[in-house]
Design a protein around this motif. Structure first.
Motif, PDB file in Angstrom:
ATOM      1  N   SER A   2     -46.857 -19.724 -20.746  1.00  0.00           N
ATOM      2  CA  SER A   2     -45.824 -20.068 -19.401  1.00  0.00           C
ATOM      3  C   SER A   2     -47.609 -20.709 -18.983  1.00  0.00           C
ATOM      4  CB  SER A   2     -45.582 -18.635 -18.725  1.00  0.00           C
ATOM      5  OG  SER A   2     -47.018 -18.003 -18.093  1.00  0.00           O
ATOM      6  N   LEU A   3     -47.322 -21.085 -17.947  1.00  0.00           N
ATOM      7  CA  LEU A   3     -47.559 -22.107 -16.670  1.00  0.00           C
ATOM      8  C   LEU A   3     -48.424 -21.435 -15.809  1.00  0.00           C
ATOM      9  CD1 LEU A   3     -48.408 -25.383 -15.475  1.00  0.00           C
ATOM     10  CD2 LEU A   3     -46.105 -25.682 -14.546  1.00  0.00           C
ATOM     11  N   ARG A   4     -48.163 -20.773 -15.448  1.00  0.00           N
ATOM     12  CA  ARG A   4     -47.735 -19.327 -14.561  1.00  0.00           C
ATOM     13  C   ARG A   4     -49.528 -18.432 -15.170  1.00  0.00           C
ATOM     14  NH1 ARG A   4     -48.215 -19.335  -9.958  1.00  0.00           N
ATOM     15  NH2 ARG A   4     -51.099 -19.146 -10.390  1.00  0.00           N
ATOM     16  N   SER A   5     -49.339 -18.836 -16.315  1.00  0.00           N
ATOM     17  CA  SER A   5     -50.651 -17.896 -16.732  1.00  0.00           C
ATOM     18  C   SER A   5     -51.724 -18.642 -17.103  1.00  0.00           C
ATOM     19  CB  SER A   5     -49.922 -17.137 -18.217  1.00  0.00           C
ATOM     20  OG  SER A   5     -48.931 -16.648 -17.799  1.00  0.00           O
ATOM     21  N   TYR A   6     -51.294 -19.952 -17.375  1.00  0.00           N
ATOM     22  CA  TYR A   6     -52.214 -20.770 -17.588  1.00  0.00           C
ATOM     23  C   TYR A   6     -53.398 -21.442 -16.439  1.00  0.00           C
ATOM     24  CZ  TYR A   6     -54.911 -25.461 -19.147  1.00  0.00           C
ATOM     25  OH  TYR A   6     -55.886 -25.651 -18.235  1.00  0.00           O
ATOM     26  N   LEU A   7     -51.755 -21.612 -15.702  1.00  0.00           N
ATOM     27  CA  LEU A   7     -53.162 -21.407 -13.992  1.00  0.00           C
ATOM     28  C   LEU A   7     -53.629 -19.979 -13.734  1.00  0.00           C
ATOM     29  CD1 LEU A   7     -49.618 -22.823 -11.911  1.00  0.00           C
ATOM     30  CD2 LEU A   7     -52.122 -24.153 -12.918  1.00  0.00           C
ATOM     31  N   ASN A   8     -53.491 -19.169 -14.131  1.00  0.00           N
ATOM     32  CA  ASN A   8     -54.163 -17.819 -13.455  1.00  0.00           C
ATOM     33  C   ASN A   8     -55.178 -17.580 -14.018  1.00  0.00           C
ATOM     34  OD1 ASN A   8     -52.933 -16.566 -11.563  1.00  0.00           O
ATOM     35  ND2 ASN A   8     -50.900 -15.588 -12.885  1.00  0.00           N
ATOM     36  N   LYS A   9     -55.260 -18.301 -15.596  1.00  0.00           N
ATOM     37  CA  LYS A   9     -56.080 -18.216 -16.180  1.00  0.00           C
ATOM     38  C   LYS A   9     -57.848 -19.040 -16.011  1.00  0.00           C
ATOM     39  CE  LYS A   9     -57.900 -19.061 -20.971  1.00  0.00           C
ATOM     40  NZ  LYS A   9     -57.133 -19.469 -22.948  1.00  0.00           N
ATOM     41  N   ILE A  10     -56.972 -20.253 -15.611  1.00  0.00           N
ATOM     42  CA  ILE A  10     -57.950 -21.569 -14.889  1.00  0.00           C
ATOM     43  C   ILE A  10     -58.592 -21.300 -13.815  1.00  0.00           C
ATOM     44  CG2 ILE A  10     -56.993 -23.115 -16.982  1.00  0.00           C
ATOM     45  CD1 ILE A  10     -56.466 -24.305 -14.714  1.00  0.00           C
ATOM     46  N   LYS A  11     -57.813 -20.683 -12.622  1.00  0.00           N
ATOM     47  CA  LYS A  11     -57.991 -20.297 -11.263  1.00  0.00           C
ATOM     48  C   LYS A  11     -59.917 -19.746 -10.792  1.00  0.00           C
ATOM     49  CE  LYS A  11     -56.145 -18.416  -7.132  1.00  0.00           C
ATOM     50  NZ  LYS A  11     -54.703 -18.043  -7.047  1.00  0.00           N
ATOM     51  N   SER A  25     -59.625 -27.549  -3.362  1.00  0.00           N
ATOM     52  CA  SER A  25     -58.342 -27.994  -2.468  1.00  0.00           C
ATOM     53  C   SER A  25     -57.250 -28.561  -3.608  1.00  0.00           C
ATOM     54  CB  SER A  25     -58.875 -28.618  -1.486  1.00  0.00           C
ATOM     55  OG  SER A  25     -59.563 -29.889  -1.938  1.00  0.00           O
ATOM     56  N   VAL A  26     -57.608 -29.412  -4.812  1.00  0.00           N
ATOM     57  CA  VAL A  26     -56.879 -30.214  -5.529  1.00  0.00           C
ATOM     58  C   VAL A  26     -56.354 -29.318  -6.419  1.00  0.00           C
ATOM     59  CG1 VAL A  26     -56.882 -31.861  -7.800  1.00  0.00           C
ATOM     60  CG2 VAL A  26     -58.542 -32.384  -5.669  1.00  0.00           C
ATOM     61  N   PHE A  27     -56.551 -28.060  -6.865  1.00  0.00           N
ATOM     62  CA  PHE A  27     -56.026 -27.365  -7.558  1.00  0.00           C
ATOM     63  C   PHE A  27     -55.250 -25.994  -6.639  1.00  0.00           C
ATOM     64  CE2 PHE A  27     -55.775 -22.085  -9.068  1.00  0.00           C
ATOM     65  CZ  PHE A  27     -55.038 -23.137  -9.935  1.00  0.00           C
ATOM     66  N   ASP A  28     -55.607 -25.952  -5.498  1.00  0.00           N
ATOM     67  CA  ASP A  28     -54.643 -25.637  -4.659  1.00  0.00           C
ATOM     68  C   ASP A  28     -53.148 -26.104  -4.479  1.00  0.00           C
ATOM     69  OD1 ASP A  28     -56.163 -23.151  -4.703  1.00  0.00           O
ATOM     70  OD2 ASP A  28     -56.961 -23.468  -2.565  1.00  0.00           O
ATOM     71  N   GLY A  29     -53.648 -27.507  -4.265  1.00  0.00           N
ATOM     72  CA  GLY A  29     -52.748 -28.001  -4.465  1.00  0.00           C
ATOM     73  C   GLY A  29     -51.611 -28.372  -4.617  1.00  0.00           C
ATOM     74  N   PHE A  30     -51.553 -28.318  -6.457  1.00  0.00           N
ATOM     75  CA  PHE A  30     -50.837 -28.183  -7.266  1.00  0.00           C
ATOM     76  C   PHE A  30     -50.295 -27.209  -7.717  1.00  0.00           C
ATOM     77  CE2 PHE A  30     -53.699 -31.758  -9.153  1.00  0.00           C
ATOM     78  CZ  PHE A  30     -52.329 -33.213  -9.261  1.00  0.00           C
ATOM     79  N   GLU A  31     -50.829 -26.418  -7.435  1.00  0.00           N
ATOM     80  CA  GLU A  31     -50.169 -24.592  -7.530  1.00  0.00           C
ATOM     81  C   GLU A  31     -49.409 -24.282  -6.450  1.00  0.00           C
ATOM     82  OE1 GLU A  31     -52.382 -20.110  -7.864  1.00  0.00           O
ATOM     83  OE2 GLU A  31     -52.759 -21.046  -6.712  1.00  0.00           O
ATOM     84  N   THR A  32     -49.525 -24.756  -5.604  1.00  0.00           N
ATOM     85  CA  THR A  32     -48.794 -24.448  -4.788  1.00  0.00           C
ATOM     86  C   THR A  32     -46.987 -25.194  -4.168  1.00  0.00           C
ATOM     87  OG1 THR A  32     -49.518 -25.626  -2.945  1.00  0.00           O
ATOM     88  CG2 THR A  32     -50.518 -23.198  -2.284  1.00  0.00           C
ATOM     89  N   PHE A  33     -47.863 -26.599  -5.093  1.00  0.00           N
ATOM     90  CA  PHE A  33     -46.329 -27.294  -5.119  1.00  0.00           C
ATOM     91  C   PHE A  33     -45.826 -27.372  -5.900  1.00  0.00           C
ATOM     92  CE2 PHE A  33     -43.933 -31.035  -7.720  1.00  0.00           C
ATOM     93  CZ  PHE A  33     -43.401 -31.212  -6.346  1.00  0.00           C
TER      94      PHE A  33
END
Length: 386
Positions: A2-11, A25-33
């Motif tokens: 899932s997208l959520r799992s992928y984001l958690n993996k690369i975070k 800051s770029v990652f945070d922007g995409f994650e919170t969007f």
């Protein structure tokens, strides 16, 4: 995965010590969007439910979609109408011509504005702010289709830097960012924002549309009023939006759909919105009774950017009055001032932009006076009870 799992993996790569921590800051922007944050604000007003600023901005963008889609269609409609080929054109030919004419303006607005937001956030080591999600789509909607892309890019950069970031970013700006961009365009490049040559697309795009003669002109109804000429558009055309004008400002029906969305979701204040129309109607009635305006009072409310400004820009929660009583005063003054500028200055038939920017400046004073009045009344009641 899932997208959520992928984001958690690369975070972890974007956290302190990670190989990509410079782009946190770029990652945070995409994650919170993509996902609602599980933390509240670090300062100021805290979030108490699942609707954060990005969700509010996204809902405003959705409310703008009817005006955007109709604006695209009207761009094509006006081109085919001017060429005399409207009867032979199909719906999709008309719409896709307008789509291709408007899309570059949206892309330029977002690329320039969000690019500056990303660079600014990286430079300061802060989270990317979400305020430009709305400004980025409003700016293309409040300019003529003939506005060159390079001029639009300069205006977006000017507005983001000098009307937003220099004040501290989203929530700190005094003036509406989109209107600052329009004001910059109007005063720096007036020939590209007014006159009779900028309202109709005149070139073919990928084989769609028509190439119109050099120097082709088409005046907006408000421009005709300012020139004391007969208004060629009917009231029905003014309401539906099949008239020349800024891309997203012509259709009252499309704007009304957006207004309903904003009011149902509780994002915009009905007090501000309603008061703008009341202030404009009262002032237009006064001028009409005095014989100073050639059109009925109600046409002032459906022409130009009046309705669009009342629904989408006067209600901006950052730059408008925030006290409940102040919202009435703020809206009334915007509506009245817009009509005053239109009638008293024939050289500038569209007064909504200056009216809102002027009242942006006075919104804090209005709130201050309302609060002080409430404090005074409570103190008087307290002293009386003693």
């Amino acid at each position: 995965m899932s997208l959520r799992s992928y984001l958690n993996k690369i975070k972890p790569s974007f956290e302190e010590g990670g190989k990509l921590h410079a782009f946190k800051s770029v990652f945070d922007g995409f994650e919170t969007f993509l996902y609602v944050p599980n933390t509240t604000a670090k300062s100021g007003a805290h979030i108490h439910d699942a609707i954060d600023s990005k969700r509010i901005m996204s809902m405003v963008v959705i409310a703008l979609m009817p005006a955007l889609l109709f604006g695209m269609y009207n761009v094509g409609y006006q081109n085919y109408l001017a060429a005399g080929t409207l009867q032979e054109a199909g719906f999709f030919s008309i719409f896709f011509y307008g789509f291709l004419a408007v899309l570059p303006k949206i892309l330029v607005s977002y690329i320039v504005g969000l690019g500056i937001e990303f660079i600014w956030a990286q430079w300061k080591g802060e989270e990317i702010q979400e305020g430009y999600l709305v400004s980025g789509i409003i700016i293309p909607l409040i300019v003529p289709v003939g506005c060159p892309l390079w001029i639009l890019a300069i205006a977006c950069a000017f507005a983001v830097i000098f009307a937003k970031e220099i004040f501290g970013g989203t929530g700190m700006n005094i003036f509406n960012v989109a209107l600052v961009a329009r004001a910059f365009l109007f005063f720096s490049y007036p020939q590209k924002m007014s006159g009779d040559t900028v309202w109709i697309a005149t070139d073919k795009i990928f084989g769609l549309g028509n190439t119109l003669p050099d120097g082709f002109t088409a005046a907006t109804p408000l421009a005709q009023v300012g020139q004391n000429a007969d208004v060629s558009a009917s009231l029905c055309d003014m309401i539906t939006g099949f008239i020349p004008g800024s891309i997203g400002e012509t259709s009252i029906i499309a704007i009304a759909i957006g207004a309903v969305i904003l009011l149902i979701t509780g994002i915009a204040s009905w007090k501000t919105m309603f008061s703008v129309f009341v202030g404009g109607a009262v002032m237009a009635l006064i001028f009409s009774a005095a014989g100073m305006t050639p059109i009925p009072f109600y046409e002032h409310l459906v022409l130009g950017g009046f309705a669009f400004g009342a629904v989408f820009m006067a209600t901006d929660p950052v730059t408008s009055a925030r006290t409940e009583c102040g919202k009435y005063i703020y809206g009334l003054l915007i509506g009245a001032m817009a009509v005053i500028i239109r009638v008293m200055n024939p050289g500038y038939p569209e007064g909504m932009m200056l009216a809102i920017l002027l009242m942006n400046m006075f919104a804090p004073l209005i709130d201050y006076c309302v609060v002080q009045r409430n404090i005074s009344h409570r103190m008087n009641r307290l002293n009386h009870n003693k």
